[in-house]
Scaffold this motif. Structure first.
Motif, PDB file in Angstrom:
ATOM      1  N   GLU A  19     -35.291 -23.787 -40.684  1.00  0.00           N
ATOM      2  CA  GLU A  19     -34.064 -24.580 -40.508  1.00  0.00           C
ATOM      3  C   GLU A  19     -32.965 -23.868 -41.299  1.00  0.00           C
ATOM      4  O   GLU A  19     -33.241 -23.297 -42.352  1.00  0.00           O
ATOM      5  CB  GLU A  19     -34.261 -25.994 -41.072  1.00  0.00           C
ATOM      6  N   SER A  20     -31.744 -23.900 -40.800  1.00  0.00           N
ATOM      7  CA  SER A  20     -30.658 -23.249 -41.540  1.00  0.00           C
ATOM      8  C   SER A  20     -29.334 -23.937 -41.246  1.00  0.00           C
ATOM      9  O   SER A  20     -29.110 -24.417 -40.141  1.00  0.00           O
ATOM     10  CB  SER A  20     -30.571 -21.769 -41.151  1.00  0.00           C
ATOM     11  N   ASP A  21     -28.466 -23.982 -42.277  1.00  0.00           N
ATOM     12  CA  ASP A  21     -27.125 -24.572 -42.132  1.00  0.00           C
ATOM     13  C   ASP A  21     -26.058 -23.501 -41.903  1.00  0.00           C
ATOM     14  O   ASP A  21     -24.875 -23.823 -41.889  1.00  0.00           O
ATOM     15  CB  ASP A  21     -26.738 -25.315 -43.434  1.00  0.00           C
ATOM     16  N   ILE A  22     -26.454 -22.252 -41.814  1.00  0.00           N
ATOM     17  CA  ILE A  22     -25.452 -21.188 -41.941  1.00  0.00           C
ATOM     18  C   ILE A  22     -24.780 -20.832 -40.620  1.00  0.00           C
ATOM     19  O   ILE A  22     -23.561 -20.916 -40.470  1.00  0.00           O
ATOM     20  CB  ILE A  22     -26.106 -19.937 -42.593  1.00  0.00           C
ATOM     21  N   THR A  23     -25.586 -20.402 -39.631  1.00  0.00           N
ATOM     22  CA  THR A  23     -24.979 -19.908 -38.372  1.00  0.00           C
ATOM     23  C   THR A  23     -25.610 -20.603 -37.190  1.00  0.00           C
ATOM     24  O   THR A  23     -26.817 -20.795 -37.143  1.00  0.00           O
ATOM     25  CB  THR A  23     -25.175 -18.380 -38.277  1.00  0.00           C
ATOM     26  N   TYR A  24     -24.743 -20.972 -36.225  1.00  0.00           N
ATOM     27  CA  TYR A  24     -25.209 -21.616 -34.996  1.00  0.00           C
ATOM     28  C   TYR A  24     -24.848 -20.754 -33.790  1.00  0.00           C
ATOM     29  O   TYR A  24     -23.707 -20.278 -33.672  1.00  0.00           O
ATOM     30  CB  TYR A  24     -24.554 -22.995 -34.837  1.00  0.00           C
ATOM     31  N   ILE A  25     -25.851 -20.497 -32.931  1.00  0.00           N
ATOM     32  CA  ILE A  25     -25.617 -19.738 -31.703  1.00  0.00           C
ATOM     33  C   ILE A  25     -26.039 -20.605 -30.526  1.00  0.00           C
ATOM     34  O   ILE A  25     -27.128 -21.189 -30.551  1.00  0.00           O
ATOM     35  CB  ILE A  25     -26.471 -18.451 -31.672  1.00  0.00           C
ATOM     36  N   ASP A  26     -25.160 -20.698 -29.503  1.00  0.00           N
ATOM     37  CA  ASP A  26     -25.594 -21.261 -28.222  1.00  0.00           C
ATOM     38  C   ASP A  26     -25.602 -20.098 -27.236  1.00  0.00           C
ATOM     39  O   ASP A  26     -24.541 -19.659 -26.755  1.00  0.00           O
ATOM     40  CB  ASP A  26     -24.633 -22.370 -27.766  1.00  0.00           C
ATOM     41  N   GLY A  27     -26.793 -19.571 -26.959  1.00  0.00           N
ATOM     42  CA  GLY A  27     -26.919 -18.367 -26.133  1.00  0.00           C
ATOM     43  C   GLY A  27     -26.470 -18.584 -24.708  1.00  0.00           C
ATOM     44  O   GLY A  27     -25.923 -17.689 -24.074  1.00  0.00           O
ATOM     45  N   GLU A  28     -26.705 -19.799 -24.184  1.00  0.00           N
ATOM     46  CA  GLU A  28     -26.317 -20.074 -22.788  1.00  0.00           C
ATOM     47  C   GLU A  28     -24.790 -20.163 -22.647  1.00  0.00           C
ATOM     48  O   GLU A  28     -24.220 -19.732 -21.659  1.00  0.00           O
ATOM     49  CB  GLU A  28     -26.956 -21.396 -22.322  1.00  0.00           C
ATOM     50  N   GLU A  29     -24.143 -20.747 -23.649  1.00  0.00           N
ATOM     51  CA  GLU A  29     -22.682 -20.934 -23.575  1.00  0.00           C
ATOM     52  C   GLU A  29     -21.910 -19.795 -24.240  1.00  0.00           C
ATOM     53  O   GLU A  29     -20.691 -19.734 -24.172  1.00  0.00           O
ATOM     54  CB  GLU A  29     -22.285 -22.273 -24.233  1.00  0.00           C
ATOM     55  N   GLY A  30     -22.615 -18.909 -24.939  1.00  0.00           N
ATOM     56  CA  GLY A  30     -21.905 -17.812 -25.631  1.00  0.00           C
ATOM     57  C   GLY A  30     -21.070 -18.331 -26.787  1.00  0.00           C
ATOM     58  O   GLY A  30     -19.886 -17.997 -26.916  1.00  0.00           O
ATOM     59  N   LEU A  51     -19.846 -18.197 -45.916  1.00  0.00           N
ATOM     60  CA  LEU A  51     -21.276 -18.062 -45.601  1.00  0.00           C
ATOM     61  C   LEU A  51     -22.130 -18.375 -46.826  1.00  0.00           C
ATOM     62  O   LEU A  51     -23.173 -19.015 -46.721  1.00  0.00           O
ATOM     63  CB  LEU A  51     -21.573 -16.657 -45.082  1.00  0.00           C
ATOM     64  N   LEU A  52     -21.663 -17.966 -48.008  1.00  0.00           N
ATOM     65  CA  LEU A  52     -22.459 -18.180 -49.228  1.00  0.00           C
ATOM     66  C   LEU A  52     -22.387 -19.620 -49.709  1.00  0.00           C
ATOM     67  O   LEU A  52     -23.377 -20.181 -50.186  1.00  0.00           O
ATOM     68  CB  LEU A  52     -21.957 -17.256 -50.349  1.00  0.00           C
ATOM     69  N   ASN A  53     -21.192 -20.261 -49.597  1.00  0.00           N
ATOM     70  CA  ASN A  53     -20.993 -21.561 -50.256  1.00  0.00           C
ATOM     71  C   ASN A  53     -20.896 -22.734 -49.287  1.00  0.00           C
ATOM     72  O   ASN A  53     -20.876 -23.878 -49.720  1.00  0.00           O
ATOM     73  CB  ASN A  53     -19.723 -21.509 -51.114  1.00  0.00           C
ATOM     74  N   GLY A  54     -20.722 -22.445 -47.984  1.00  0.00           N
ATOM     75  CA  GLY A  54     -20.733 -23.545 -47.008  1.00  0.00           C
ATOM     76  C   GLY A  54     -19.366 -24.044 -46.595  1.00  0.00           C
ATOM     77  O   GLY A  54     -19.241 -24.723 -45.578  1.00  0.00           O
ATOM     78  N   ASP A  55     -18.312 -23.706 -47.359  1.00  0.00           N
ATOM     79  CA  ASP A  55     -16.952 -24.122 -46.988  1.00  0.00           C
ATOM     80  C   ASP A  55     -15.961 -22.986 -47.223  1.00  0.00           C
ATOM     81  O   ASP A  55     -16.213 -22.097 -48.050  1.00  0.00           O
ATOM     82  CB  ASP A  55     -16.509 -25.324 -47.838  1.00  0.00           C
ATOM     83  N   LEU A  56     -14.813 -23.081 -46.542  1.00  0.00           N
ATOM     84  CA  LEU A  56     -13.760 -22.081 -46.794  1.00  0.00           C
ATOM     85  C   LEU A  56     -13.227 -22.313 -48.205  1.00  0.00           C
ATOM     86  O   LEU A  56     -13.175 -23.445 -48.683  1.00  0.00           O
ATOM     87  CB  LEU A  56     -12.645 -22.257 -45.756  1.00  0.00           C
ATOM     88  N   PRO A  57     -12.847 -21.246 -48.924  1.00  0.00           N
ATOM     89  CA  PRO A  57     -12.411 -21.400 -50.316  1.00  0.00           C
ATOM     90  C   PRO A  57     -10.986 -21.954 -50.414  1.00  0.00           C
ATOM     91  O   PRO A  57     -10.175 -21.748 -49.503  1.00  0.00           O
ATOM     92  CB  PRO A  57     -12.447 -19.965 -50.851  1.00  0.00           C
TER      93      PRO A  57
END
Ligand code: SDX
Length: 394
Positions: free
Chosen positions: A18-29, A54-60
């Motif tokens: 499980e991961s909170d970092i990156t989400y890919i929808d391959g069908e929708e690109g 990516l490291l902290n979860g939010d924009l600084p």
């Protein structure tokens, strides 16, 4: 096969984590970093901000950004002993071989001081790696080019500093073109993370044993080198050079469709994307910008790439198998125009992907339920049998 198990060819890998970092929808690109669309980050953000995200979860916030950028800037130099390690390589060593060795060697300098169970020390190690990768990448390039190493400068931003370390020479300071620096920064953003790809999974598996982060990132670099993965940008450019002219494209399209021919269209297809790789669109736009600012009007390789893409996207084989251009299709043309040799393309991919690797490594280590990775197998070998003396073997 061995009479014990019937191997199910439809066996597909299940989710590995499980991961909170990156989400890919391959069908929708679709590609999101912590929920933000990749094209918005590439258009409006910068790589250091993306590293923080990516490291902290939010924009600084502005203050967090300044502090994070300073922490990176103040760690861009490597221990001077690393230059002696560098000089041990043959001059014609592939820059990826140098990067693999040099990053693994960072363990010798920081392994003892990195308690991976201490979040502060994990963040220090992560920032050290993000800060030092451009310096090591530039050292690999300069060494293979037979030029003196150029040290980082603290008055330049991340992408500018990298271009400076690659292209400055003692005889003449490299004047960083802001448009090229912006293009370099955007290329780093596009390559920063991509969920559980082969090299990230390698870093996670290595890290699951408790190995130090420098050794884990060196393992990721080794995996990324393969032409089916990060090495595809170098392979894609070599393919475009092999095709040479637009009129030879049909011959190569035919070969790519021939099951008995090992030739593949490098820069096409993806394990996950069954639609256009959203990074490829931004990469193509960046390619045009770089060629324009460099005054490169009729690059034959770009002509071949654009025509190849048009033909492939209308060919039933590629349409049926949902093979679209991926990020590697246009990156090679762009990087070559910027002055990088093809052997440096995957080094730049590894430089950018380091933040994704360390973010995923941190996420795994801080999971209290984390255990050592241990993939299982379906055994298809010989059934149990007793030992036979050599004199009785037939
Ligand atoms: C990266 O995983 C990631 O996220 C990776 C990455 C990241 O950011 O980390 O996105 C970076 O690695 C991008 C991919 C770069 N690689 C290349 O461009 C190399 C060329 N592409 C192929 O080698 C291939 O597409 C792969 C390796 C990327 C994927 O291979 P798969 O899993 O076999 O692809 P698939 O299952 O979608 O293939 C479907 C069919 C297969 O034929 P069949 O077995 O169904 O008959 O299409 C064929 C493949 O043989 N096929 C191709 C092809 N890619 C797949 N045929 C011709 N040319 C191609 N490029």
């Amino acid at each position: 096969k061995s009479g014990h198990f019937t191997y199910d060819p439809g066996f597909t890998s299940t989710a590995s984590c499980e991961s909170d970092i990156t989400y890919i929808d391959g069908e929708e690109g679709v590609l999101l970093y912590r929920g933000y669309p990749i094209d918005q980050l590439a258009d409006h953000g910068n790589f250091i901000e993306t590293c923080f995200l990516l490291l902290n979860g939010d924009l600084p916030t502005a203050a967090e950004y300044r502090e994070f950028e300073r922490a990176i800037t103040m760690h861009t130099m490597v221990h001077e002993q690393m230059t002696f390690f560098l000089r041990g390589f043959r001059r014609d060593a592939h820059p990826m071989a140098i990067m693999c060795g040099m990053v693994g060697a960072l363990s010798a300098f920081y392994h003892d001081s990195t308690d991976i169970n201490d979040p502060t020390q994990r963040m220090i190690a992560s920032r050290r790696l993000i800060a030092k990768m451009p310096t090591i990448a530039a050292m690999a390039y300069k060494y293979s080019a037979g030029q003196p190493i150029v040290y980082p400068r603290n008055d330049l931003d991340y992408a500018e500093n990298f271009l400076h370390m690659c292209f400055s020479v003692p005889a003449e300071q490299y004047k960083v073109d802001p448009i090229l620096a912006r293009a370099m920064d955007r290329i780093f953003i596009l390559h920063a993370d991509h969920e559980q790809n082969a090299s990230t999974s390698t870093v996670r598996l290595a890290g699951s044993s408790g190995a130090n982060p420098f050794a884990c990132i060196a393992a990721g670099i080794a995996c990324l080198w393969g032409p089916a993965h990060g090495g595809a940008n170098e392979a894609a450019l070599n393919m475009l050079q092999q095709i040479g002219t637009v009129d030879r494209i049909p011959e190569f399209i035919k070969r790519a469709k021939d099951k008995n021919d090992p030739f593949r269209l490098m820069g096409f297809g993806h394990r996950v994307y069954k639609n256009y790789d959203p990074r490829a669109r931004v990469m193509q736009q960046t390619c045009h910008e770089v060629l324009n600012v460099l005054g490169i009007k009729d690059d034959p390789m770009l002509d071949v790439a654009l025509e190849l893409e048009k033909i492939a996207l209308n060919d039933e084989y590629f349409v049926e198998k949902k093979l679209y251009p991926n990020i590697d299709f246009y990156s090679g043309i762009t990087l070559k125009a910027m002055g990088f040799p093809t052997t440096m393309f995957t080094v730049l991919f590894a430089l950018a992907r380091t933040v994704g690797w360390v973010a995923q490594w941190n996420e795994m280590i801080e999971d209290p339920g984390q255990r050592i990775g241990r993939p299982r197998q379906l055994y298809t070998g010989a059934p149990r049998r007793d030992y036979v003396d050599v004199g009785k073997r037939k």
